[in-house]
Scaffold this motif. Structure first.
Motif, mmCIF file in Angstrom:
data_model
loop_
_atom_site.group_PDB
_atom_site.id
_atom_site.type_symbol
_atom_site.label_atom_id
_atom_site.label_comp_id
_atom_site.label_asym_id
_atom_site.label_seq_id
_atom_site.Cartn_x
_atom_site.Cartn_y
_atom_site.Cartn_z
ATOM 1 N N VAL A 235 -10.036 2.921 -2.531
ATOM 2 C CA VAL A 235 -8.753 2.302 -2.901
ATOM 3 C C VAL A 235 -7.613 3.317 -2.859
ATOM 4 N N LEU A 236 -7.831 4.463 -3.447
ATOM 5 C CA LEU A 236 -6.768 5.470 -3.519
ATOM 6 C C LEU A 236 -6.326 5.935 -2.133
ATOM 7 N N LEU A 237 -7.256 5.998 -1.192
ATOM 8 C CA LEU A 237 -6.938 6.506 0.137
ATOM 9 C C LEU A 237 -6.381 5.439 1.090
ATOM 10 N N THR A 238 -6.664 4.170 0.817
ATOM 11 C CA THR A 238 -6.295 3.127 1.792
ATOM 12 C C THR A 238 -5.322 2.085 1.251
ATOM 13 N N TYR A 239 -4.886 2.214 0.007
ATOM 14 C CA TYR A 239 -4.079 1.158 -0.613
ATOM 15 C C TYR A 239 -2.809 0.788 0.154
ATOM 16 N N PRO A 240 -2.070 1.748 0.746
ATOM 17 C CA PRO A 240 -0.849 1.360 1.476
ATOM 18 C C PRO A 240 -1.083 0.300 2.545
ATOM 19 N N PHE A 241 -2.253 0.285 3.172
ATOM 20 C CA PHE A 241 -2.550 -0.740 4.178
ATOM 21 C C PHE A 241 -2.556 -2.134 3.549
ATOM 22 N N GLN A 242 -3.001 -2.229 2.296
ATOM 23 C CA GLN A 242 -3.016 -3.522 1.614
ATOM 24 C C GLN A 242 -1.593 -4.026 1.384
ATOM 25 N N VAL A 243 -0.706 -3.119 0.967
ATOM 26 C CA VAL A 243 0.686 -3.500 0.722
ATOM 27 C C VAL A 243 1.339 -3.967 2.016
ATOM 28 N N ILE A 244 1.131 -3.220 3.092
ATOM 29 C CA ILE A 244 1.720 -3.575 4.388
ATOM 30 C C ILE A 244 1.217 -4.937 4.849
ATOM 31 N N ARG A 245 -0.088 -5.173 4.734
ATOM 32 C CA ARG A 245 -0.645 -6.461 5.168
ATOM 33 C C ARG A 245 -0.085 -7.613 4.340
ATOM 34 N N ALA A 246 -0.028 -7.444 3.025
ATOM 35 C CA ALA A 246 0.480 -8.514 2.153
ATOM 36 C C ALA A 246 1.925 -8.855 2.486
ATOM 37 N N ARG A 247 2.735 -7.853 2.763
ATOM 38 C CA ARG A 247 4.149 -8.107 3.075
ATOM 39 C C ARG A 247 4.307 -8.811 4.415
ATOM 40 N N LEU A 248 3.447 -8.494 5.360
ATOM 41 C CA LEU A 248 3.505 -9.174 6.654
ATOM 42 C C LEU A 248 3.047 -10.623 6.555
ATOM 43 N N GLN A 249 2.166 -10.916 5.601
ATOM 44 C CA GLN A 249 1.570 -12.245 5.518
ATOM 45 C C GLN A 249 2.363 -13.212 4.653
ATOM 46 N N GLN A 250 3.510 -12.793 4.127
ATOM 47 C CA GLN A 250 4.348 -13.704 3.355
ATOM 48 C C GLN A 250 4.823 -14.877 4.211
ATOM 49 N N ARG A 251 5.087 -15.954 3.544
ATOM 50 C CA ARG A 251 5.615 -17.122 4.239
ATOM 51 C C ARG A 251 7.068 -16.865 4.651
ATOM 52 N N PRO A 252 7.452 -17.246 5.869
ATOM 53 C CA PRO A 252 8.851 -17.069 6.285
ATOM 54 C C PRO A 252 9.797 -17.852 5.385
ATOM 55 N N SER A 253 11.038 -17.447 5.339
ATOM 56 C CA SER A 253 12.045 -18.150 4.543
ATOM 57 C C SER A 253 12.372 -19.489 5.186
ATOM 58 N N GLY A 254 13.299 -20.209 4.583
ATOM 59 C CA GLY A 254 13.623 -21.548 5.052
ATOM 60 C C GLY A 254 14.069 -21.618 6.500
ATOM 61 N N ASP A 255 14.668 -20.519 7.023
ATOM 62 C CA ASP A 255 15.116 -20.529 8.416
ATOM 63 C C ASP A 255 14.006 -20.172 9.397
ATOM 64 N N GLY A 256 12.800 -19.937 8.861
ATOM 65 C CA GLY A 256 11.662 -19.668 9.720
ATOM 66 C C GLY A 256 11.528 -18.231 10.189
ATOM 67 N N VAL A 257 12.407 -17.346 9.712
ATOM 68 C CA VAL A 257 12.369 -15.938 10.122
ATOM 69 C C VAL A 257 11.529 -15.139 9.129
ATOM 70 N N PRO A 258 10.502 -14.429 9.594
ATOM 71 C CA PRO A 258 9.670 -13.631 8.682
ATOM 72 C C PRO A 258 10.473 -12.519 8.015
ATOM 73 N N ARG A 259 10.118 -12.189 6.797
ATOM 74 C CA ARG A 259 10.796 -11.111 6.062
ATOM 75 C C ARG A 259 10.616 -9.784 6.789
ATOM 76 N N TYR A 260 9.428 -9.535 7.315
ATOM 77 C CA TYR A 260 9.148 -8.328 8.086
ATOM 78 C C TYR A 260 8.613 -8.736 9.454
ATOM 79 N N MET A 261 9.029 -8.017 10.482
ATOM 80 C CA MET A 261 8.677 -8.409 11.847
ATOM 81 C C MET A 261 7.313 -7.874 12.280
ATOM 82 N N ASP A 262 7.007 -6.625 11.921
ATOM 83 C CA ASP A 262 5.739 -6.025 12.324
ATOM 84 C C ASP A 262 5.399 -4.875 11.380
ATOM 85 N N THR A 263 4.289 -4.209 11.648
ATOM 86 C CA THR A 263 3.817 -3.147 10.770
ATOM 87 C C THR A 263 4.830 -2.017 10.642
#
Length: 315
Positions: A235-263
């Motif tokens: 966990v201590l060595l790989t946790y940032p990958f979890q944060v990055i994945r979770a942020r990419l997997q958020q639902r897009p806003s009402g206009d359909g544009v994702p909050r983050y485009m890529d890694t």
């Protein structure tokens, strides 16, 4: 005719069964902390539909008060499904890889080969399970403050994502997911195997059991310590990958544009506005969840495996 191949196949399915049982038990007990972790991970303090939580305890009580038990177990079904499939496939692929590397070798596998086996298993599991983890993340992030029509369940989430975003959306976060699965599993299982050898060697001194079956020297307390320690390192060595994945997997806003485009976009934005701390948001809930969860996983896995071994010997 040799029966070696059928027995080997049976043994691999026993590992898969033990892994699946371990995964189910883990999620059932620790899921509320998984919800808290996910909400912390994606809350960048700028654009968010999520409430602000002071700490892990506050988050648990706030979710329970405003959303009830349903909020604490949001995404439970895909969580159980994903974890059960992941652990089942992981132990299955991991055992197959170890057997392949062990052919024509009289000595035990080296740490490098344990690492390669775990990395191979992690990559394969990531491709199978990414859509399930994406749906779990989306369901966990739904709150009373959500601005878009909420998903009514797992099926509705899959259907809506396919309709609104296309099939490729199911694989958002696959790049950090691959890095996470490969590195996390490789570190955890290598640490587990090496620490296991140390404990077995220590306990085998003066024991007559070691030469017959070293597994008999280990008990559930040993498995709990091994599971928690190896998980902590991973966990201590790989946790940032979890944060990055979770942020990419958020639902897009009402206009359909994702909050983050890529890694790379996640990395740049997080580093710019939040610094190194941004990559470790939710780690307290993650450690509280995963240290005991990994202990449960390996206790269940090793003990289910022991139950299945007599059946294998009697065939």
């Amino acid at each position: 005719m040799s029966t070696e191949a059928p027995k080997r196949d049976q043994w691999q399915w026993e590992n898969a069964t033990a892994g699946a049982a371990a995964g189910f038990a883990t999620v059932a007990v620790m899921h509320p902390l998984d919800v808290v972790r996910t909400r912390f991970q994606v809350n960048d303090g700028r654009v968010s539909h999520l409430p602000i939580y002071k700490n892990t305890a506050h988050a648990v009580f706030a979710i329970a008060r405003s959303e009830g038990l349903r909020g604490l177990y949001a995404g439970f079904l895909p969580g159980v499904l994903g974890s059960t499939i992941s652990w089942g496939l992981y132990f299955f692929f991991y055992d197959r890889a170890k057997q392949r590397y062990a052919r024509n070798r009289e000595e035990k596998l080296s740490p490098g080969l344990h690492l390669a086996s775990a990395a191979e298993a992690g990559a394969l599991v990531s491709f199978f399970t990414n859509p399930v983890w994406l749906v779990k993340t989306r369901l966990q992030l739904q709150t009373p403050l959500h601005q878009t029509r909420p998903y009514s369940g797992v099926y509705d989430a899959f259907r809506t994502i396919m309709r609104e975003e296309g099939f490729s959306a199911l694989y958002r976060g696959i790049v950090p997911g691959l890095f996470l699965q490969v590195s996390h599993g490789a570190i955890q299982f290598t640490a587990y195997e090496e620490l296991r050898k140390v404990i077995v060697d220590f306990k085998s001194k003066g024991s007559t059991v070691h030469n017959q079956n070293p597994d008999k020297l280990l008990n559930s307390v040993d498995y709990a310590v091994l599971g928690a320690t190896s998980k902590l390192a991973a966990v201590l060595l790989t946790y940032p990958f979890q944060v990055i994945r979770a942020r990419l997997q958020q639902r897009p806003s009402g206009d359909g544009v994702p909050r983050y485009m890529d890694t790379l976009h996640v990395v740049k934005e997080t580093a710019r506005f939040e610094g190194i701390r941004g990559f470790y948001k939710g780690i307290t809930a993650n450690l509280l969840k995963n240290a005991p969860a990994s202990s449960i996983t390996f206790i269940v896995y090793e003990n289910v495996l022991k139950l299945l071994k007599p059946a294998r010997r009697n065939d």
